[in-house]
Design an enzyme around this catalytic site. Structure first.
Site, short mmCIF file in Angstrom:
data_model
loop_
_atom_site.label_atom_id
_atom_site.label_comp_id
_atom_site.label_asym_id
_atom_site.label_seq_id
_atom_site.Cartn_x
_atom_site.Cartn_y
_atom_site.Cartn_z
N LYS A 1 0.93 -1.36 0.06
CA LYS A 1 -0.04 -0.08 -0.04
C LYS A 1 0.92 1.21 0.12
O LYS A 1 1.59 1.29 0.73
CB LYS A 1 -0.86 0.12 1.12
N ARG B 1 2.48 -0.46 10.99
CA ARG B 1 3.62 -0.36 11.83
C ARG B 1 3.93 -1.70 12.54
O ARG B 1 5.23 -1.98 12.55
CB ARG B 1 3.26 0.75 12.95
N ASP C 1 -13.52 14.43 -5.57
CA ASP C 1 -13.24 15.72 -6.13
C ASP C 1 -14.49 15.60 -7.43
O ASP C 1 -15.18 14.75 -7.36
CB ASP C 1 -12.12 15.85 -7.00
N ASP D 1 -3.22 4.43 -2.12
CA ASP D 1 -4.36 4.77 -1.24
C ASP D 1 -4.39 6.18 -1.06
O ASP D 1 -3.77 6.89 -0.26
CB ASP D 1 -4.26 4.12 0.14
N LYS E 1 -7.37 8.12 -1.53
CA LYS E 1 -8.56 8.61 -1.05
C LYS E 1 -9.26 9.80 -1.81
O LYS E 1 -9.67 10.92 -1.53
CB LYS E 1 -8.66 8.80 0.60
N THR F 1 -11.96 6.57 10.14
CA THR F 1 -11.88 5.82 11.09
C THR F 1 -11.47 7.02 12.30
O THR F 1 -11.67 6.85 13.32
CB THR F 1 -10.79 4.60 11.50
O1 C5P Z 1 0.36 1.15 11.16
P1 C5P Z 1 -0.99 0.69 10.86
O2 C5P Z 1 -0.93 -0.57 10.80
O3 C5P Z 1 -1.96 1.32 12.02
O4 C5P Z 1 -1.28 1.41 9.52
C1 C5P Z 1 -2.72 1.27 8.88
C2 C5P Z 1 -2.71 1.93 7.57
O5 C5P Z 1 -4.14 1.74 7.11
C3 C5P Z 1 -2.11 3.15 7.44
O6 C5P Z 1 -1.80 3.27 6.33
C4 C5P Z 1 -3.51 4.23 7.35
O7 C5P Z 1 -3.37 5.34 6.83
C5 C5P Z 1 -4.45 3.28 6.63
N1 C5P Z 1 -5.78 3.42 7.05
C6 C5P Z 1 -6.33 3.24 8.31
N2 C5P Z 1 -7.73 3.58 8.70
C7 C5P Z 1 -8.45 3.72 7.60
C8 C5P Z 1 -8.02 3.89 6.21
C9 C5P Z 1 -6.49 3.54 6.00
O8 C5P Z 1 -5.79 3.10 9.17
N3 C5P Z 1 -9.81 3.94 7.57
#
Ligand code: C5P
Length: 224
Positions: free
Chosen positions: A30, A205, A62, A57, A59, A112
């Site tokens: 991603k 992470r 527009d 990603d 998003k 979220t």
């Molecule tokens: O580090 P972590 O596992 O929390 O990363 C989650 C990934 O998913 C990040 O790239 C974050 O931007 C993305 N994301 C999210 N919640 C969403 C959409 C995308 O955490 N609703």
């Protein structure tokens, strides 16, 4: 079989590719706004040249003409999956889906980071049930021709029941029992995400910050 997507939320392409080198079974990467603004299409081409599918990603939200152009450009670049924002409206979603071809477009329903009060402020009305809003937007996205939606682990079960078996449901915020939650308020284990109906799990992470990323990646695959 659900797919594991690694969120390469790293400051540079060099670091992203160094991590990819350590994950021999990597299938999906991603790429978000920070990395894409820094590195551009070259990084997407590099991942695809390695046989890794790219989830772009950004998003998009527009006017239909602008989003259609972005979707067509992503498709030509070889992107496998991309996000649009469902709040961009039905005409935008439909136009975007029309330009997608074999690129899988998925819709973000409710961010979220939005609690009810934040979403009420955006909508200018009371929103007693965010799950209801997510379902309403997801139905619109699929009706417009999108391949699926992005949802939190909390909503995935409800959405799978409402939408049937076919749509993709992409779930971020995945954590193993040994992980911290970082800044994610609503996390879910890989087992539960898959059990509730997720088709794609997004993990950042827990892998990008691990000392042994390959070991965590393999453990996640096993749990799924
Ligand atoms: O580090 P972590 O596992 O929390 O990363 C989650 C990934 O998913 C990040 O790239 C974050 O931007 C993305 N994301 C999210 N919640 C969403 C959409 C995308 O955490 N609703």
């Amino acid at each position: 079989m659900a797919e594991l997507i690694v969120a390469f939320d790293l400051p540079s392409g060099r670091e992203a590719l160094a991590l990819a080198d350590r994950l021999p079974r990597l299938r999906w990467a991603k790429v978000g706004p920070t990395l894409f603004v820094r590195e551009g299409p070259a990084l997407v081409r590099e991942f695809t040249a390695r046989g890794v599918r790219v989830f772009l990603d950004l998003k998009w939200h527009d006017i239909p003409n602008t989003v259609t152009g972005a979707v067509a450009a992503a498709r030509e670049l070889g992107v496998a999956m991309a996000t649009v924002h469902c709040l961009g409206g039905f005409a935008m979603l439909q136009a975007a889906a029309g330009a997608a071809g074999d690129l899988a477009l998925v819709g973000v329903t409710v961010l979220t980071s939005h609690a009810s009060a934040d979403f009420e402020q955006v909508m200018g009305r009371g929103v007693p049930d965010l799950g209801f809003e997510a379902e309403r937007l997801a139905r619109a996205a699929l009706h417009a021709g999108l391949r699926g939606v992005v949802a939190s682990g909390e909503e995935v079960g409800l959405l799978r029941e409402a939408l049937g078996a076919d749509p993709w449901i992409v779930v971020p915020g995945i954590r193993l029992p040994t992980d911290g939650t970082d800044d994610q308020a609503r996390t879910v284990s890989p087992e539960d995400a898959v059990r509730r109906g997720a088709t794609h799990l997004v993990v950042g992470r827990p892998i990008t910050a691990a000392r042994e990323p390959r070991g965590i990646y393999e453990r996640l695959l096993e749990a799924m």
